[in-house]
Design a protein around this motif. Structure first.
Motif: not given
Length: 529
Positions: A98-126
């Motif tokens: 999305l960054t390369f294509s120019g289709g990523l906005g500020a809120w999209g960036l936050l949403a995908l960052t939140f998605g990566i953070g959700s993966g981190t949340a699953l990993i930490f206790p496991a």
């Protein structure tokens, strides 16, 4: 050639491969964070939006710690870790596209960052709950310290690598590199041949598993003490994280390069503490070690606040790094050692929820105080109050009590279920009431009732929903201990959760029973709809 004591856990092949892969994955995570923050400065160049990038990456860890711990206990941890890493890699690749294509906005960036953070949340206790599977008990504390060293190395390397990659090939390249780090961890997890569980009972359901985790923590004094002492430590040390950028720029009059060097000094202190921990553990209990590091942290914070010069500030950051990794790894080891395998990920999830909450609350409160009374005064206040609180909570024991010698007393054993109940006894049976009746002579009444307080914690730790002790008003020497399990299957799980210390406590209680036969035990099925 024998490894130094600080590196001893690396002699175990699976731990070594996962530690190296974890270093790659964590470095990728910091590269991604750096790229996301930099990209936000062009998408929405406001301080609020840039700060939301960090919030979006860490908020899921706070929100999902307990659910992630429950999932890690009831699902196969290896598969769960692989799925979480693949999810994060997919988010990283999507960010790059999305960054390369120019289709990523500020809120999209936050949403995908939140998605990566959700993966981190699953990993930490496991991942934290997996460490005791990879090393023997005597290497566990140092293995946790090595994990902390790896995380601090990644935090030092990731932003520098991310900045170099962004300057060389663009921000989308940093996202691809981050995804590559996650894939390295996937490969290591795929190669790990985890021993399959031999438990024949069906897995716990999600919501009851979360509830069992909360009940276990509430009934475990050593684990509660580790959580409370972690909150006390992280709340006051959060002043450094909240105020360091302002301290470097405003009071010291230095630039971003100096800010990076301060964080590097902290990382160097953390690494050195990891190597020193094996020698400290032989001279003091875990509780005493945490207290010493808490006092060192308070001195480091005071040094940062007292002197407006880069040299004492640098020394303070080295000392702070030593205190941070020393206390954090010791507290997490105490939490893990206080948690049996069946509930370990949930317990660690609650522990992480607590200290992330303490960090977040502390950063906000000390930041507000800094704007009201000044950075110097706030840091000195955090140092003094942090040392005082460390002294106040020192009596909270994070070391498990030594097991008393169990008397040779027969344990109460209920009769086998009647044949007509066989079809009803399963995970859908409804609640089960368990009862043990004791006859206790008058002179033993007081110590018996005192022991029953430990019996209450034992039953609740192992899954009981309700526990009560009743005394017969017509026959004062007769007592009835009652507790309720959620189902017949939970009752069967209860037996499998008993460790040697629990069995010793049961034997001590049975020894108070007066009579030739053991205490009478019975079970009642709830027939109410």
């Amino acid at each position: 050639m024998a490894l130094p004591a600080a590196l001893a856990p690396l002699r175990h092949p699976v731990f070594r491969s996962l530690w190296i892969a974890g270093l790659a994955a964590n470095t990728g995570l910091w590269v991604q964070n750096t790229g996301a923050a930099w990209l936000m400065t062009s998408l929405a160049p406001s301080p609020v939006m840039v700060s939301l990038v960090q919030a979006a990456s860490m908020l899921p860890v706070f929100l999902l710690a307990l659910p992630a711990g429950a999932l890690a206990d009831i699902l196969d941890r290896r598969r769960m870790l692989i799925a979480a890493q693949l999810w994060m890699a997919a988010m990283g690749v999507l960010l790059a596209i999305l960054t390369f294509s120019g289709g990523l906005g500020a809120w999209g960036l936050l949403a995908l960052t939140f998605g990566i953070g959700s993966g981190t949340a699953l990993i930490f206790p496991a991942m934290a709950a997996t460490t005791p599977e990879l090393v023997p008990r005597e290497d566990l504390v140092q293995a946790i310290a090595l994990n902390g060293i790896g995380f601090n190395l990644a935090r030092a390397l990731g932003p520098a690598i991310g900045g170099f990659i962004i300057a060389l090939s663009g921000v989308e390249a940093s996202f691809v590199l981050a995804a590559s780090g996650f894939i390295v961890m996937v490969a290591a997890l795929v190669l790990w041949r985890r021993t399959r569980s031999t438990d024949t009972l069906p897995p716990e359901h999600f919501l009851p598993a979360m509830r069992s985790g909360v009940f276990f923590v509430a009934a475990s004094p050593a684990l509660r003490a580790a959580i409370l002492r972690a909150c006390a430590f992280f709340f006051f040390t959060a002043a450094v994280w909240g105020l360091l950028p302002i301290l470097v720029r405003g009071r010291l009059g230095l630039g971003p390069d100096a800010f990076g060097l301060m964080l590097t000094a902290m990382g160097a202190g953390a690494v050195s503490a990891g190597f020193a921990l094996p020698y400290l553990r032989g001279s003091a209990t875990r509780g005493a070690i945490v207290f010493r590091f808490s006092i060192l942290a308070a001195c480091a914070i005071a040094l940062l606040g007292a002197f407006p010069h880069w040299l004492p500030a640098g020394v303070g950051m080295v000392a702070f790094g030593i205190a941070w990794i020393g206390a954090a790894s010791t507290l997490q080891a105490a939490a893990q050692l206080a948690s049996p395998a069946w509930v370990r990920a949930r317990a660690i999830g609650i522990y992480q929820l607590s200290f992330f909450g303490a960090l977040a609350a502390g950063s906000a409160i000390w930041g507000i105080l800094g704007s009201i009374i000044g950075v110097t005064e706030t840091l000195l206040l955090a140092a003094v109050t942090g040392a005082a609180v460390a002294a106040l909570v020192r009596s909270w024991r994070i070391d498990p009590p030594s097991s008393a010698q169990a008397p040779a007393a027969p344990l109460p054993m209920p009769e086998a279920p009647a044949a007509e109940f066989t079809e009803l006894l399963n995970e859908h049976s409804g609640r089960l009431l368990e009862v043990v009746r004791y006859t206790v002579v008058a002179e033993n009444r007081a110590p018996f009732i005192a022991l029953m307080a430990e019996m209450r914690r034992l039953r609740l730790r192992n899954g009981a929903r309700v526990w009560r002790l009743y005394e017969d008003i017509a026959h004062p020497e007769t007592f009835a201990e009652l507790w309720v399990m959620e189902s017949w299957t939970d009752h069967l799980r209860e037996a499998g959760r008993m460790d040697a210390g629990d069995l010793a406590t049961l034997a001590r209680a049975a020894a108070f029973h007066h009579g030739d036969a053991p205490p009478e035990a019975s079970r009642y099925l709830n027939l109410n709809p």
